[in-house]
Design a protein around this motif. Sequence first.
Motif, PDB file in Angstrom:
ATOM      1  N   ASN A   1      49.037  27.401  53.446  1.00 24.51           N
ATOM      2  CA  ASN A   1      47.840  27.368  52.619  1.00 24.51           C
ATOM      3  C   ASN A   1      48.330  27.416  50.876  1.00 24.51           C
ATOM      4  OD1 ASN A   1      46.277  27.420  54.712  1.00 24.51           O
ATOM      5  ND2 ASN A   1      46.056  29.752  54.870  1.00 24.51           N
ATOM      6  N   TYR A   2      49.674  27.442  50.850  1.00 19.51           N
ATOM      7  CA  TYR A   2      49.843  27.624  49.212  1.00 19.51           C
ATOM      8  C   TYR A   2      51.682  27.204  49.223  1.00 19.51           C
ATOM      9  CZ  TYR A   2      45.503  31.044  49.182  1.00 19.51           C
ATOM     10  OH  TYR A   2      45.302  32.069  49.057  1.00 19.51           O
ATOM     11  N   PRO A   3      51.880  25.972  49.795  1.00 21.58           N
ATOM     12  CA  PRO A   3      52.763  24.901  49.235  1.00 21.58           C
ATOM     13  C   PRO A   3      54.014  25.374  47.937  1.00 21.58           C
ATOM     14  CG  PRO A   3      51.592  23.330  49.481  1.00 21.58           C
ATOM     15  CD  PRO A   3      50.590  25.047  49.610  1.00 21.58           C
ATOM     16  N   ASN A   4      52.648  25.560  46.866  1.00 18.58           N
ATOM     17  CA  ASN A   4      53.382  24.851  45.650  1.00 18.58           C
ATOM     18  C   ASN A   4      53.668  26.503  45.173  1.00 18.58           C
ATOM     19  OD1 ASN A   4      52.116  22.174  45.781  1.00 18.58           O
ATOM     20  ND2 ASN A   4      50.519  21.994  45.260  1.00 18.58           N
ATOM     21  N   HIS A   5      53.243  27.974  46.107  1.00 17.97           N
ATOM     22  CA  HIS A   5      53.725  28.974  45.211  1.00 17.97           C
ATOM     23  C   HIS A   5      54.887  29.895  46.061  1.00 17.97           C
ATOM     24  CE1 HIS A   5      50.643  27.885  42.015  1.00 17.97           C
ATOM     25  NE2 HIS A   5      50.104  28.423  42.716  1.00 17.97           N
ATOM     26  N   GLU A   6      55.291  30.726  45.511  1.00 12.44           N
ATOM     27  CA  GLU A   6      56.019  32.091  46.944  1.00 12.44           C
ATOM     28  C   GLU A   6      54.908  32.736  46.916  1.00 12.44           C
ATOM     29  OE1 GLU A   6      59.459  35.126  45.930  1.00 12.44           O
ATOM     30  OE2 GLU A   6      58.769  34.262  44.298  1.00 12.44           O
ATOM     31  N   VAL A   7      55.329  33.081  48.622  1.00  9.85           N
ATOM     32  CA  VAL A   7      54.413  33.446  48.945  1.00  9.85           C
ATOM     33  C   VAL A   7      54.876  35.223  49.624  1.00  9.85           C
ATOM     34  CG1 VAL A   7      52.804  34.315  51.178  1.00  9.85           C
ATOM     35  CG2 VAL A   7      52.694  31.977  49.617  1.00  9.85           C
ATOM     36  N   ALA A   8      54.643  36.226  49.937  1.00  6.40           N
ATOM     37  CA  ALA A   8      55.397  37.518  50.323  1.00  6.40           C
ATOM     38  C   ALA A   8      53.858  38.550  50.955  1.00  6.40           C
ATOM     39  CB  ALA A   8      55.218  37.986  49.158  1.00  6.40           C
ATOM     40  N   PRO A   9      53.671  38.561  51.806  1.00  8.15           N
ATOM     41  CA  PRO A   9      53.180  38.870  53.077  1.00  8.15           C
ATOM     42  C   PRO A   9      53.484  40.759  52.672  1.00  8.15           C
ATOM     43  CG  PRO A   9      53.591  36.911  54.292  1.00  8.15           C
ATOM     44  CD  PRO A   9      54.793  37.401  52.906  1.00  8.15           C
ATOM     45  N   GLY A  10      52.635  41.576  52.590  1.00  2.00           N
ATOM     46  CA  GLY A  10      52.400  42.888  52.605  1.00  2.00           C
ATOM     47  C   GLY A  10      51.196  43.208  52.277  1.00  2.00           C
ATOM     48  N   ASP A  11      51.737  44.683  52.590  1.00  2.00           N
ATOM     49  CA  ASP A  11      50.424  45.688  52.223  1.00  2.00           C
ATOM     50  C   ASP A  11      50.395  46.644  51.584  1.00  2.00           C
ATOM     51  OD1 ASP A  11      48.427  48.048  52.623  1.00  2.00           O
ATOM     52  OD2 ASP A  11      48.950  48.046  54.635  1.00  2.00           O
ATOM     53  N   VAL A  12      49.479  46.130  50.409  1.00  2.00           N
ATOM     54  CA  VAL A  12      49.383  47.815  48.960  1.00  2.00           C
ATOM     55  C   VAL A  12      50.139  48.928  49.079  1.00  2.00           C
ATOM     56  CG1 VAL A  12      47.241  47.537  48.431  1.00  2.00           C
ATOM     57  CG2 VAL A  12      48.452  46.924  46.564  1.00  2.00           C
ATOM     58  N   LEU A  13      49.413  49.156  50.692  1.00  7.85           N
ATOM     59  CA  LEU A  13      49.661  50.614  50.483  1.00  7.85           C
ATOM     60  C   LEU A  13      50.956  51.021  51.269  1.00  7.85           C
ATOM     61  CD1 LEU A  13      46.236  51.558  51.872  1.00  7.85           C
ATOM     62  CD2 LEU A  13      46.562  51.831  49.367  1.00  7.85           C
ATOM     63  N   LYS A  14      51.904  50.080  51.561  1.00  5.67           N
ATOM     64  CA  LYS A  14      53.081  49.988  51.977  1.00  5.67           C
ATOM     65  C   LYS A  14      53.993  50.346  51.010  1.00  5.67           C
ATOM     66  CE  LYS A  14      52.392  48.968  56.121  1.00  5.67           C
ATOM     67  NZ  LYS A  14      52.822  48.224  58.206  1.00  5.67           N
ATOM     68  N   LYS A  15      54.755  50.992  50.272  1.00  2.00           N
ATOM     69  CA  LYS A  15      55.768  51.273  49.078  1.00  2.00           C
ATOM     70  C   LYS A  15      57.067  50.309  49.568  1.00  2.00           C
ATOM     71  CE  LYS A  15      54.302  55.712  46.872  1.00  2.00           C
ATOM     72  NZ  LYS A  15      55.197  56.970  46.098  1.00  2.00           N
ATOM     73  N   SER A  16      57.670  50.202  50.118  1.00  2.00           N
ATOM     74  CA  SER A  16      58.400  49.208  50.790  1.00  2.00           C
ATOM     75  C   SER A  16      57.799  47.650  50.460  1.00  2.00           C
ATOM     76  CB  SER A  16      59.501  49.551  52.003  1.00  2.00           C
ATOM     77  OG  SER A  16      58.241  49.101  53.279  1.00  2.00           O
ATOM     78  N   ASP A  17      57.036  46.854  51.122  1.00  2.00           N
ATOM     79  CA  ASP A  17      56.416  45.986  50.782  1.00  2.00           C
ATOM     80  C   ASP A  17      56.022  45.863  49.530  1.00  2.00           C
ATOM     81  OD1 ASP A  17      56.205  45.845  53.805  1.00  2.00           O
ATOM     82  OD2 ASP A  17      53.825  45.508  53.785  1.00  2.00           O
ATOM     83  N   LEU A  18      55.499  46.965  49.025  1.00  2.00           N
ATOM     84  CA  LEU A  18      54.807  46.798  47.287  1.00  2.00           C
ATOM     85  C   LEU A  18      56.562  45.885  46.425  1.00  2.00           C
ATOM     86  CD1 LEU A  18      52.352  46.239  45.665  1.00  2.00           C
ATOM     87  CD2 LEU A  18      52.600  48.310  45.024  1.00  2.00           C
TER      88      LEU A  18
END
Length: 272
Positions: free
Chosen positions: A38-55
């Motif tokens: 959905n965002y071919p022109n940007h870097e995408v990082a799926p994750g949960d803001v409440l998970k410190k490792s994802d953040l």
Amino acid sequence: MKILIIGASGMIAQECIKELSKAGNELRLFSRGIKAENYPNHEVAPGDVLKKSDLERAINGCDAIHNTINTPDEALAVQNIVAIAKLKNIQRISYVSGATVSKENSWFTMVGNKYKAEQLLKLNGIPYMIFRPTWFMESLDMMIQNGKANVMGKQPLKLHWISSKDFAKQLSKAYAIEASINREFYSYGPEKLTLKEALEQYIKVKHPSINKVANAPFGLLKIIAFITRNKELKNIIPMFEYFEKTKEVGISDDTNNLLGTPSITLSDWLTQ
């Protein structure tokens, strides 16, 4: 700057992504359900803001963070963001709060969480920008349910409705100038309308089959929520009770002078 957009799949974030990118910033988009296609022109990082490792993975390598999430755990999320940002040499954090957020109104849970998040940002030592927008025009679609347009309560207060595009322009300008650092900004649109007045304009253009906007009293809504065991309705009623009595707190003159004056009226937005 390389800016991490937290809550990038949200409704209001879309125009912010466009404007920040147009200004030459590199963006990394962070959200739980975000999809790279959905965002071919940007870097995408799926994750949960409440998970410190994802953040931590998402923040790594960025210069700034724009936080646009809206969640009951907002204060905790900001606390996590600040803790990791300090370790990652983040140069600036921007945060979307709300037009009624203040110490006096922090008794209301949603506002109290945002107020606490604001204080965390102010005290952490990283340069910050706090935005307090009023109601977004894009939120009007949420008032349409099952082919009907409904307003909870009387909602007599007039609001400076703002488009996400005008807000995004102010945000992008703020990132471009040093004078915006450690400031709070009230983002208000050019005209004042009650919720019913705005919704009447909205259905006339977007839902012409709907003839009128209904006003449901809170007492009736509470009975319906109890009988039907509708938890979503039960949880949203206090929010509209709060907004029926609580005005926008600040004025937008200083924001407009520094970041530009919003010009899109609801009529403009509907035709666009």
